[in-house]
Design an enzyme around this catalytic site. Structure first.
Site: not given
Ligand code: NAD
Ligand code: UD1
Length: 337
Positions: A124, A147, A151, A175, A293
């Protein structure tokens, strides 16, 4: 290839499964449904026209993971499974360290035992800590919450394993902000409870589940005072995984690190207005205080991924909103139980 997708029922995993099958790969899913529903798999089977083997267990269980690798031929792993809510990780640090590190230990041990040498890992932009503007992969990593530290630590663990096992190849994909949904509107992001992230929150305002969007601060040093992020369509993100998988097959060095983002930032108000265009009317919002944060601006320098993976994003912020809205309208309460 026959690809094990951990967390394949989750948001990013499910979209990646569809693209893997379309590209001719075979997919095996492992997910404990801690943050997803089994009905996702029905949707995936309908979309792909394939039966998808699903192993429903907690990946931290070494015995079950071992059995999976013994019974299924696996060529490569894409490791999405993990917990991802920043705020929750501050409340429950041990759960986050245990789950996120434990799933990686269990998977990589089984890979070693069974001679599986390719892994794509979900990292991430959070690993850039507070230094998130035009981030390049060579920046020092750090974190501001548990969190994020999971990572940073998982990246380090994989680097160390690669040194000890020269045949292994790891792709660390950082990502930025994944949003959007499959164009069919049948799979998408389905946050449990009140959404933490911007686009799912706006989508729930649009569908009438939330009264108004709280804009967290309009006094940042940005174009319009609201926070700017690098939103990436989940379909472009999924495509990045396929590109990384291909790259792993020809890589000389053991570990590759790539940002997956567009290189462009969008403010909260710009995203709100794009969503309003998709919906066709204005959406209520109120400016409130900053969220603890939050950084002002975050966006990727994606040039390394563009050059080395032959990958680039193709979808606009308007595409992200139109696709999210199609999914949200068709599934106002998310996936069925
Ligand atoms: P998500 O929660 O939708 O998907 C994660 C899946 O992993 C879920 O289906 C959950 O049930 C499964 N899971 C969790 N712990 C498990 C375990 N111990 N054993 C088996 N299955 C398990 O999340 P996502 O948004 O699809 O994210 C996928 C990955 O990408 C994660 O590692 C997340 O940290 C990373 N990531 C996500 C974002 C984002 O904004 N969505 C951003 C950066 C990185
Ligand atoms: C969040 C996570 C980050 C993670 C990322 C993945 C936090 C502090 N950080 O970041 O670690 O990698 O998601 O997608 O949670 N906002 C509003 N109103 C809302 C929600 C968000 O104004 O109800 C604003 C936030 O202040 C920010 C922007 O929208 O400026 C995006 O927020 P969000 O979608 O939560 O993503 P990140 O802050 O980038």
């Amino acid at each position: 290839m026959r690809v094990l997708v951990s967390g394949g029922a989750g948001y990013i995993g499910s979209h990646t499964v569809v693209q893997l099958v379309a590209a001719g790969h075979e997919v095996v899913i492992v997910d404990n449904f801690a943050n997803s529903k089994p009905s996702v798999v029905n949707r995936l089977e309908a979309l792909t026209g394939e039966h998808l083997p699903v192993h429903a267990f907690d990946l931290r269980d070494h015995d079950k993971t071992e059995l999976l690798f013994a019974n299924e031929h696996i060529d490569a792993v894409i490791h999405f499974a993990g917990l991802k809510a920043v705020g929750e990780s501050v409340e429950l640090p041990l759960e986050y360290y245990e789950n996120n590190l434990g799933t990686t230990f269990s998977l990589v041990r089984a890979m070693q035992r069974h001679g599986v040498d390719k892994l794509v890992f979900s990292s991430s932009a959070t690993v850039y800590g507070l230094d998130q503007e035009a981030a390049t992969e060579d920046r020092p990593t750090s974190a501001t919450n548990p969190y994020g530290w999971t990572k940073v630590m998982q990246e380090q663990i994989l680097r160390d394993v690669a040194v000890a096992n020269p045949a292994m190849r790891f792709a660390l994909l950082r990502y930025f902000n994944p949003v959007g949904a499959h164009v069919s509107g049948t799979i998408g992001e389905d946050p449990q409870g009140i959404p933490n992230n911007l686009v799912p929150y706006i989508a729930q305002v649009a569908v009438g589940r939330r009264e108004y969007l709280s804009v967290y601060g309009d006094d940042y040093p940005t174009r319009d005072g609201t926070g700017e992020r690098d939103y990436i369509h989940v379909e472009d993100l999924a495509a990045g995984h396929l590109a990384a998988l291909t790259r792993l097959g020809t890589m000389d060095e053991p570990v590759g690190v790539w940002n997956l983002g567009t290189g462009r930032s969008t403010s909260v108000l710009e995203m709100l207005h794009a969503f309003e265009r998709a919906v066709g009317h204005e959406l209520p919002h109120r400016v409130v205080g900053r969220r603890a944060g939050d950084v002002a601006v975050s966006y990727a320098d994606p040039h390394k991924a563009n050059a080395e993976l032959g990958w680039a994003t193709t979808r606009s912020v308007d595409d992200m909103c139109v696709d999210t809205w199609r999914w949200q309208q068709a599934n106002p309460n998310g996936f069925p139980d």
